[in-house]
Design an enzyme around this catalytic site. Sequence first.
Site, PDB file in Angstrom:
ATOM      1  N   TYR A 132     -81.296 -25.539  37.523  1.00  0.00           N
ATOM      2  CA  TYR A 132     -82.022 -25.921  38.746  1.00  0.00           C
ATOM      3  C   TYR A 132     -81.207 -25.612  40.002  1.00  0.00           C
ATOM      4  O   TYR A 132     -81.765 -25.478  41.082  1.00  0.00           O
ATOM      5  CB  TYR A 132     -82.368 -27.416  38.728  1.00  0.00           C
ATOM      6  CG  TYR A 132     -83.764 -27.708  38.251  1.00  0.00           C
ATOM      7  CD1 TYR A 132     -84.551 -26.721  37.657  1.00  0.00           C
ATOM      8  CD2 TYR A 132     -84.316 -28.972  38.387  1.00  0.00           C
ATOM      9  CE1 TYR A 132     -85.826 -27.004  37.196  1.00  0.00           C
ATOM     10  CE2 TYR A 132     -85.596 -29.263  37.930  1.00  0.00           C
ATOM     11  CZ  TYR A 132     -86.337 -28.280  37.335  1.00  0.00           C
ATOM     12  OH  TYR A 132     -87.608 -28.560  36.889  1.00  0.00           O
ATOM     13  N   LYS A 200     -74.535 -27.638  24.667  1.00  0.00           N
ATOM     14  CA  LYS A 200     -74.274 -26.380  23.957  1.00  0.00           C
ATOM     15  C   LYS A 200     -72.801 -26.032  24.173  1.00  0.00           C
ATOM     16  O   LYS A 200     -72.431 -24.901  24.512  1.00  0.00           O
ATOM     17  CB  LYS A 200     -75.224 -25.307  24.522  1.00  0.00           C
ATOM     18  CG  LYS A 200     -75.250 -24.010  23.765  1.00  0.00           C
ATOM     19  CD  LYS A 200     -75.911 -24.101  22.407  1.00  0.00           C
ATOM     20  CE  LYS A 200     -75.706 -22.810  21.637  1.00  0.00           C
ATOM     21  NZ  LYS A 200     -76.028 -22.914  20.209  1.00  0.00           N
ATOM     22  N   ASP A 246     -79.007 -26.872  19.506  1.00  0.00           N
ATOM     23  CA  ASP A 246     -79.842 -26.298  18.431  1.00  0.00           C
ATOM     24  C   ASP A 246     -79.928 -27.255  17.244  1.00  0.00           C
ATOM     25  O   ASP A 246     -80.984 -27.432  16.641  1.00  0.00           O
ATOM     26  CB  ASP A 246     -79.337 -24.916  18.012  1.00  0.00           C
ATOM     27  CG  ASP A 246     -77.832 -24.860  17.854  1.00  0.00           C
ATOM     28  OD1 ASP A 246     -77.149 -24.672  18.869  1.00  0.00           O
ATOM     29  OD2 ASP A 246     -77.348 -25.048  16.732  1.00  0.00           O
ATOM     30  N   ASP A 270     -85.179 -29.776  29.463  1.00  0.00           N
ATOM     31  CA  ASP A 270     -86.471 -29.140  29.693  1.00  0.00           C
ATOM     32  C   ASP A 270     -87.111 -28.798  28.345  1.00  0.00           C
ATOM     33  O   ASP A 270     -88.267 -29.137  28.066  1.00  0.00           O
ATOM     34  CB  ASP A 270     -86.217 -27.861  30.507  1.00  0.00           C
ATOM     35  CG  ASP A 270     -87.484 -27.290  31.101  1.00  0.00           C
ATOM     36  OD1 ASP A 270     -88.510 -27.990  31.094  1.00  0.00           O
ATOM     37  OD2 ASP A 270     -87.442 -26.135  31.567  1.00  0.00           O
TER      38      ASP A 270
END
Length: 379
Positions: A132, A200, A246, A270
Amino acid sequence: MRKTLYWIEGDGIGPEIWRAARPVIDAALAAESDLRLDWRELLAGEKARAAEGTPLPESTLAALRGAEIAIKGPLGTPVGTGIRSLNVALRQGLDLYACIRPVRHFEGLETPVKHPERVDMVIFRENTEDVYAGVEFAANTPEARKLAEFLRDSLGVTRIADDAAIGIKPMTESGSKRLVRRALRYALDTGRPSLTLVHKGNIMKFTEGAFRQWGYDVAAEEFADLTCTEKDAVPGRLVVKDRIADAMFQEALLRPEAYSVLATPNLNGDYISDALAAQVGGLGLAPGVNMSDSLAFFEATHGTAPAIAGKDRANPGSLILCGAMLMEHLGVPAAAKRIRAAVEKAIAGKAVTEDLAAQVPGSRVVGCREFGEIIGENL
Ligand code: NAI
């Protein structure tokens, strides 16, 4: 007792979902509390453009800056006004740094998974940083070439090709910590069993990996007596754990009952917000709130649905369930329960809006107005 609630009607289906939702919200509160809402309308979107020549008047922003609670219908993306997105302008202008989405299943709703009732999570997504606040340079532009050159010549980064498009993803300690702090407080206040940092960090060590570390740091520095880690679990304390993004998507499908509050950077949040909403039956019933330190700004999570606007075909459920979140925020959880039970009963009664019909076998399709009335009666 009275409380001022600022509200924005919204574009497209906004007016009709409000007509259905507002009586439900008022009635639920009246049934459980002496508190009453003073509804004060603020203009934004098409209504504001017609009245004041701009889709986001300064008077609206000024009122929201001084507000404690507000709620909005969907706003269309204005074309040709210089404002990229009203929602983004509101989030940035008001520093609404936490996007909060509760996800749970409503009995009677068919979903893509066998046991949607095992999902009961609340997602805290960072709302101002990461992609963002990202900067991008298109491939083969002088800017991208210059940046690749700078990285190579000044920082010794040789793996970025001359013809690469380049994106920058800024994340700060203060921005990450305030989000995780808020999620921790919520988890503790509501007696939730765990908080999971979704990152991540195995690949992006200094952004995503730092988010994970900053998250653990806030828990250790500010909530040491109330939290523990997965490895050193202490009975009765909130367990703070982390999952690589993931793996989290797998876990959400395979062991959703092991997760309660999630705290995520912008992009991970998101993805997981929509994936989890789909897992329990779609976005039509997903409420949300964006929060700064002073304002809780509730919003229907869907868009303006222009194709069905004005036709009494929209589902007011997202807005009605925003009302349930508002009740919890106001400290009247019994009213929140009442609203959720009323929605559940409407689904069990198999009278639903057309967007839900395929998920409620044997249902009768009702309009937006009637759906709101049925939920109101169920209260
Ligand atoms: P959308 O959410 O408006 O529509 C996607 C699909 O879902 C359409 O088939 C629509 O008919 C249906 N749908 C959405 N809400 C529904 C409801 N309450 N009841 C029944 N069906 C519903 O998304 P789209 O078409 O991408 O965007 C339309 C406009 O809304 C755009 O201008 C977009 O920028 C804006 N938008 C605003 C949002 C907000 O204010 N929070 C969020 C998403 C989009």
